[in-house]
Design an enzyme around this catalytic site. Structure first.
Site, PDB file in Angstrom:
ATOM      1  N   HIS A 254      21.108 -35.496  -6.536  1.00  0.00           N
ATOM      2  CA  HIS A 254      20.590 -35.986  -5.251  1.00  0.00           C
ATOM      3  C   HIS A 254      19.074 -35.836  -5.171  1.00  0.00           C
ATOM      4  O   HIS A 254      18.504 -35.871  -4.090  1.00  0.00           O
ATOM      5  CB  HIS A 254      21.266 -35.233  -4.103  1.00  0.00           C
ATOM      6  CG  HIS A 254      22.737 -35.472  -4.054  1.00  0.00           C
ATOM      7  ND1 HIS A 254      23.273 -36.662  -3.616  1.00  0.00           N
ATOM      8  CD2 HIS A 254      23.784 -34.708  -4.452  1.00  0.00           C
ATOM      9  CE1 HIS A 254      24.596 -36.612  -3.717  1.00  0.00           C
ATOM     10  NE2 HIS A 254      24.926 -35.431  -4.234  1.00  0.00           N
TER      11      HIS A 254
ATOM     12  N   ARG B 152       3.921  -0.141  -4.882  1.00  0.00           N
ATOM     13  CA  ARG B 152       3.623  -0.646  -3.537  1.00  0.00           C
ATOM     14  C   ARG B 152       2.319  -1.436  -3.481  1.00  0.00           C
ATOM     15  O   ARG B 152       1.971  -2.020  -2.452  1.00  0.00           O
ATOM     16  CB  ARG B 152       3.544   0.511  -2.544  1.00  0.00           C
ATOM     17  CG  ARG B 152       4.813   1.321  -2.447  1.00  0.00           C
ATOM     18  CD  ARG B 152       4.629   2.472  -1.496  1.00  0.00           C
ATOM     19  NE  ARG B 152       4.492   2.002  -0.138  1.00  0.00           N
ATOM     20  CZ  ARG B 152       5.491   1.803   0.706  1.00  0.00           C
ATOM     21  NH1 ARG B 152       6.718   2.033   0.309  1.00  0.00           N
ATOM     22  NH2 ARG B 152       5.273   1.387   1.922  1.00  0.00           N
TER      23      ARG B 152
ATOM     24  N   TRP C  83      -2.473  -2.736  -1.711  1.00  0.00           N
ATOM     25  CA  TRP C  83      -2.065  -4.133  -1.857  1.00  0.00           C
ATOM     26  C   TRP C  83      -2.874  -4.870  -0.800  1.00  0.00           C
ATOM     27  O   TRP C  83      -2.650  -4.717   0.401  1.00  0.00           O
ATOM     28  CB  TRP C  83      -0.572  -4.270  -1.591  1.00  0.00           C
ATOM     29  CG  TRP C  83      -0.032  -5.642  -1.834  1.00  0.00           C
ATOM     30  CD1 TRP C  83       0.289  -6.205  -3.034  1.00  0.00           C
ATOM     31  CD2 TRP C  83       0.259  -6.639  -0.847  1.00  0.00           C
ATOM     32  NE1 TRP C  83       0.752  -7.485  -2.850  1.00  0.00           N
ATOM     33  CE2 TRP C  83       0.740  -7.779  -1.528  1.00  0.00           C
ATOM     34  CE3 TRP C  83       0.144  -6.691   0.541  1.00  0.00           C
ATOM     35  CZ2 TRP C  83       1.122  -8.944  -0.868  1.00  0.00           C
ATOM     36  CZ3 TRP C  83       0.518  -7.857   1.202  1.00  0.00           C
ATOM     37  CH2 TRP C  83       1.006  -8.960   0.493  1.00  0.00           C
TER      38      TRP C  83
ATOM     39  N   LYS D 151      13.989 -13.804 -10.029  1.00  0.00           N
ATOM     40  CA  LYS D 151      13.582 -12.791 -11.017  1.00  0.00           C
ATOM     41  C   LYS D 151      12.599 -13.379 -12.007  1.00  0.00           C
ATOM     42  O   LYS D 151      11.567 -12.788 -12.326  1.00  0.00           O
ATOM     43  CB  LYS D 151      14.782 -12.256 -11.802  1.00  0.00           C
ATOM     44  CG  LYS D 151      15.618 -11.126 -11.301  1.00  0.00           C
ATOM     45  CD  LYS D 151      14.982  -9.898 -10.824  1.00  0.00           C
ATOM     46  CE  LYS D 151      14.365 -10.029  -9.487  1.00  0.00           C
ATOM     47  NZ  LYS D 151      14.930  -9.678  -8.273  1.00  0.00           N
TER      48      LYS D 151
ATOM     49  N   LYS E 151       6.283  -3.844  -3.688  1.00  0.00           N
ATOM     50  CA  LYS E 151       7.724  -3.688  -3.531  1.00  0.00           C
ATOM     51  C   LYS E 151       8.178  -3.697  -2.080  1.00  0.00           C
ATOM     52  O   LYS E 151       9.097  -4.390  -1.712  1.00  0.00           O
ATOM     53  CB  LYS E 151       8.187  -2.404  -4.211  1.00  0.00           C
ATOM     54  CG  LYS E 151       9.692  -2.314  -4.217  1.00  0.00           C
ATOM     55  CD  LYS E 151      10.198  -1.513  -5.346  1.00  0.00           C
ATOM     56  CE  LYS E 151      11.698  -1.612  -5.448  1.00  0.00           C
ATOM     57  NZ  LYS E 151      12.159  -2.900  -5.989  1.00  0.00           N
TER      58      LYS E 151
ATOM     59  N   GLU F 168      18.994 -15.886  -7.145  1.00  0.00           N
ATOM     60  CA  GLU F 168      18.453 -14.579  -7.512  1.00  0.00           C
ATOM     61  C   GLU F 168      17.903 -14.611  -8.945  1.00  0.00           C
ATOM     62  O   GLU F 168      16.838 -14.046  -9.235  1.00  0.00           O
ATOM     63  CB  GLU F 168      19.546 -13.503  -7.363  1.00  0.00           C
ATOM     64  CG  GLU F 168      19.166 -12.127  -7.866  1.00  0.00           C
ATOM     65  CD  GLU F 168      17.893 -11.560  -7.244  1.00  0.00           C
ATOM     66  OE1 GLU F 168      17.405 -12.100  -6.239  1.00  0.00           O
ATOM     67  OE2 GLU F 168      17.368 -10.581  -7.786  1.00  0.00           O
TER      68      GLU F 168
ATOM     69  N   ASN G 253      -1.605   2.549   5.604  1.00  0.00           N
ATOM     70  CA  ASN G 253      -0.680   1.502   5.152  1.00  0.00           C
ATOM     71  C   ASN G 253      -0.228   0.750   6.395  1.00  0.00           C
ATOM     72  O   ASN G 253       0.298   1.355   7.321  1.00  0.00           O
ATOM     73  CB  ASN G 253       0.523   2.127   4.445  1.00  0.00           C
ATOM     74  CG  ASN G 253       1.622   1.110   4.186  1.00  0.00           C
ATOM     75  OD1 ASN G 253       1.348  -0.058   3.952  1.00  0.00           O
ATOM     76  ND2 ASN G 253       2.866   1.546   4.241  1.00  0.00           N
ATOM     77  N   GLY G 254      -0.465  -0.551   6.419  1.00  0.00           N
ATOM     78  CA  GLY G 254      -0.080  -1.349   7.576  1.00  0.00           C
ATOM     79  C   GLY G 254      -1.156  -2.370   7.868  1.00  0.00           C
ATOM     80  O   GLY G 254      -2.019  -2.637   7.022  1.00  0.00           O
TER      81      GLY G 254
ATOM     82  N   CYS H 200       0.835  -1.202   0.000  1.00  0.00           N
ATOM     83  CA  CYS H 200       0.000   0.000   0.000  1.00  0.00           C
ATOM     84  C   CYS H 200       0.872   1.255   0.000  1.00  0.00           C
ATOM     85  O   CYS H 200       1.940   1.291   0.609  1.00  0.00           O
ATOM     86  CB  CYS H 200      -0.931   0.097   1.191  1.00  0.00           C
ATOM     87  SG  CYS H 200      -2.074  -1.260   1.303  1.00  0.00           S
TER      88      CYS H 200
ATOM     89  N   GLU I  84       9.168 -14.072 -10.453  1.00  0.00           N
ATOM     90  CA  GLU I  84       8.410 -12.860 -10.127  1.00  0.00           C
ATOM     91  C   GLU I  84       7.707 -12.249 -11.328  1.00  0.00           C
ATOM     92  O   GLU I  84       6.556 -11.853 -11.238  1.00  0.00           O
ATOM     93  CB  GLU I  84       9.369 -11.792  -9.579  1.00  0.00           C
ATOM     94  CG  GLU I  84       9.767 -11.977  -8.165  1.00  0.00           C
ATOM     95  CD  GLU I  84      10.698 -10.862  -7.733  1.00  0.00           C
ATOM     96  OE1 GLU I  84      10.311 -10.114  -6.844  1.00  0.00           O
ATOM     97  OE2 GLU I  84      11.805 -10.733  -8.301  1.00  0.00           O
TER      98      GLU I  84
HETATM   99  C1  F6R Z   1      12.513  -9.198  -5.391  1.00  0.00           C
HETATM  100  C2  F6R Z   1      12.397  -8.172  -4.382  1.00  0.00           C
HETATM  101  C3  F6R Z   1      12.146  -8.600  -2.983  1.00  0.00           C
HETATM  102  C4  F6R Z   1      12.934  -7.704  -2.026  1.00  0.00           C
HETATM  103  C5  F6R Z   1      12.582  -8.037  -0.571  1.00  0.00           C
HETATM  104  C6  F6R Z   1      13.382  -7.205   0.410  1.00  0.00           C
HETATM  105  O1  F6R Z   1      12.737  -8.672  -6.654  1.00  0.00           O
HETATM  106  O2  F6R Z   1      12.475  -7.008  -4.670  1.00  0.00           O
HETATM  107  O3  F6R Z   1      12.456  -9.937  -2.784  1.00  0.00           O
HETATM  108  O4  F6R Z   1      14.294  -7.889  -2.255  1.00  0.00           O
HETATM  109  O5  F6R Z   1      11.216  -7.816  -0.362  1.00  0.00           O
HETATM  110  O6  F6R Z   1      13.160  -5.846   0.214  1.00  0.00           O
HETATM  111  P1  F6R Z   1      14.158  -4.773   0.787  1.00  0.00           P
HETATM  112  O7  F6R Z   1      15.452  -4.928   0.081  1.00  0.00           O
HETATM  113  O8  F6R Z   1      13.509  -3.450   0.499  1.00  0.00           O
HETATM  114  O9  F6R Z   1      14.290  -5.041   2.252  1.00  0.00           O
END
Ligand code: F6R
Length: 626
Positions: A522, A27, A83, A503, A621, A499, A109-110, A2, A506
């Site tokens: 394994h 967000r 969100w 990506k 995010k 990682e 937000n929360g 949010c 996601e």
């Molecule tokens: C993936 C992504 C998330 C953040 C995670 C931590 O692309 O962006 O996995 O890395 O939510 O977020 P931060 O770095 O803001 O603590």
């Protein structure tokens, strides 16, 4: 999780709110809404609320005609992009929420953890709820304290906010407007982030800085429990006890263009392409007199003594930042020879971890606001560990609560999927690792200089990869329908595989996993068939042969294969259907490079599948709730 915004000033609030909300869409984008105190004196609607399910563009379409007719007038307002947590995405569950008479409106937000209890209490008093959200209880609670005959805050909206918050358990950043106070906007935060933007005859609130960049770069970062009251010409700040305080403002260097797409189809692609600059800037900001320097605010003697005394490094983070931490483990153990453990923040905080004052605790967080990371930081601090934060956000909670802060200079990262934050986090971890190694005498001055030179060369090498991206684009256009994708690698490459797989999951929604290559046989190899694509990351020459064996194993079971490698001898040509070359570096710095083709692959698969890579489903995010 949010985004909230608010405006008080001389302009019409609605266009400013919509504009600011668009910068926070990363967000959440399940629904959006605005509320404006109606400046038309004899109107039936004292506060105009417009909201709907879906992205902000649907809200814009909904109010387009009214805006043309100048039918939403008001200079004080709040906005929200959601969100969903409590209650499905719908028009009714969208924020803002109001009291029954529509004279008080709020955005939140929360998460209000005790909302069910409060709701029952209010319902028993006859309040009828319209939505399924936890937030609506706040609007009715405020109304209760504002209107109740025997309430000490009757008729006083500021005091009513103070009383209401005493009843709330959970996290919140709140923006509140009240028709009886048409000159102001009240905001308060606990856990969830909130900033105040300071303009000329206008002031703003927002969950994050990019929302206000078009209007101002001077911001106040509200601390835990603080409140602020915004007027057109000034802002009053208060601590948790309601006492007035003076807050120092920060000047944010990010410019507006860094929060815009700048001709790229998506923020994700733009941010992938910004990596050479981000890597360069992050390193350059920390180089002085041929060595590394961490911040003007860090006392070098104190910092070095912490490095000397360190018995162990503990790195904690979430998601992409956690993967950066996994690469960090290799770098610390290689350069500084210190035992290093890496933990997911949400796990670390619940397992009564063993830590003491000789442990150096590194938190990695792009936003600096991730709830689990913050909780882990606070736990480590309570056990006496020294805290180093690696973050992208000046003034974020993580930066304020840590002993030392190393900034990534990536600029605002808008796309939900992290790209430039990851590679710059790696840069910071490499810098720290060699500093630890040098101060502890594990590497000598010559080697230190050589690694620094190699680090300086990384940015140009990243550019070379981007200049040759067509190969990866072509490969994505052939593979985007694969059923299963596996990334494999060894050592640093195994961490980067995680990682790379994240990506792809996601933004493309393709099923993708990462395995340490040696683990394949394994168990996971049972999954491999002709609908599988296996992508190997191979940057350690000494391990090429081992990896080739793994590639042949999957190829002989029908998998398509690709390798991302720094090899220039053609050793992978036979075993792989496609070879993506990246430049060689010294000292295992390839992690910052090998992930770039994987980011591009994820981006192009996403676009080929018709997704919006900037707004992956179900994600937001900044995860400011646990
Ligand atoms: C993936 C992504 C998330 C953040 C995670 C931590 O692309 O962006 O996995 O890395 O939510 O977020 P931060 O770095 O803001 O603590």
């Amino acid at each position: 999780m949010c985004g909230i915004v608010g405006y008080v000033g001389e302009k019409e609030a609605t266009p400013v709110l919509i504009n600011s909300l668009k910068k926070l869409e990363y967000r959440g984008y399940d629904s959006a809404g605005i509320a404006v105190i109606n400046s038309v004196a004899d109107s039936d609607e004292s506060i105009i609320v417009r909201k709907c399910k879906g992205a902000i563009k649907f809200l814009e379409e909904k109010i387009e005609n009214e805006l043309v007719r100048n039918a939403i007038n008001g200079n004080v307002g709040i906005g929200h992009t959601r969100w969903a947590t409590h209650g499905e995405p719908s028009d009714l569950n969208a924020h803002p929420h109001t009291n029954v008479s529509g004279t008080i409106a709020i955005v939140h937000n929360g998460i209000i953890e005790n909302y069910a209890e409060l709701k029952a209490w209010l319902q028993a008093k006859g309040v009828v709820f319209k939505s399924q959200t936890d937030t609506e209880v706040i609007a009715h609670l405020l109304n209760y304290f504002y209107t109740q005959e025997d309430s000490p805050s009757k008729g006083d909206i500021f005091k009513s906010v103070q009383c209401a918050r005493q009843k709330l358990v959970g996290s919140y950043a709140l923006g509140v407007i009240c028709k009886d106070y048409p000159d102001r906007l009240i905001c308060v935060r606990k856990e969830s982030p909130l900033i105040v933007g300071l303009g000329q005859n206008e002031n703003f609130i927002a969950s994050d800085v990019p929302a206000v960049l078009e209007y101002t770069r001077d911001v106040l970062f509200l601390e835990q429990d603080e409140m602020a009251v915004l007027y057109c010409d000034h802002v009053d700040s208060y601590n948790g006890d309601g006492e007035k305080i003076i807050r120092k403002s920060f000047h944010v260097d990010w410019d507006l263009s860094s929060a815009e797409k700048g001709g790229y189809a998506h923020f994700m692609l733009k941010e992938i392409f910004e990596q050479p600059k981000a890597l360069h800037d992050t390193l350059a900001a920390h180089i002085k007199d041929g060595g590394l320097t961490f911040s003007q605010e860090i006392n070098p003697e104190e910092f070095n003594s912490m490095i000397h005394n360190a018995k162990r490094i503990v790195i904690t983070a979430c998601g992409t930042a956690y993967h950066a931490g996994m690469v960090g483990k290799y770098t610390f153990e290689k350069f500084a020879r210190i035992p290093t453990v890496v933990d997911v923040a949400s796990e670390f905080r619940y397992r009564d971890p063993i830590l003491d004052k000789n442990d150096v605790f590194i938190v990695v967080s792009q936003s600096g606001e991730t709830a689990d990371t913050l909780a882990a930081l606070r736990l480590a601090k309570s056990k006496g560990a020294k805290i180093i934060a690696i973050t992208n956000c000046v003034g974020s909670t993580v930066s304020r609560e840590s002993d030392y802060v190393i900034y990534t200079l990536a600029g605002p990262e808008i796309a939900v999927a992290s790209t430039k934050a990851y590679t710059t986090q790696l840069m910071c971890l490499y810098m720290l690792a060699i500093q630890f190694g040098f101060i502890r005498g594990e590497i000598d001055k010559d080697e230190y200089r050589k690694v620094l030179d190699a680090l300086q060369a990384v940015s140009k090498k990243a550019q070379t990869i981007l200049d040759n991206q067509t190969e990866i684009q072509k490969f994505a256009s052939m593979q985007f329908n694969k059923e299963k994708i596996f990334y494999i690698g060894r050592q640093f490459d195994s961490a980067n595989s995680l990682e790379s797989a994240l990506k792809l999951k996601e933004v493309s929604y393709m099923h993708c996993e990462a395995f340490a290559a040696g683990e394949l046989k394994h168990g996971p190899i049972a999954l491999v068939d002709k609908n599988t694509l296996v992508i190997a990351i191979a940057t350690e020459e000494a391990l090429y042969e081992k990896l080739i064996s793994n590639i042949i194993e999957v190829k002989s079971r029908g998998a398509a294969t690709m390798v991302i490698t720094n090899d220039d001898t053609g050793i992978f040509n036979e075993s792989c259907d496609s070879v993506i070359s990246i430049p060689k570096t010294d000292f295992y710095l390839e992690s910052m490079l090998s992930v770039i083709p994987a980011q591009l692959f994820a981006y192009y698969c996403s676009v080929s599948r018709g997704n919006d890579p900037d707004k992956p489903r179900n994600l937001a995010k900044s995860v400011t709730v646990e």
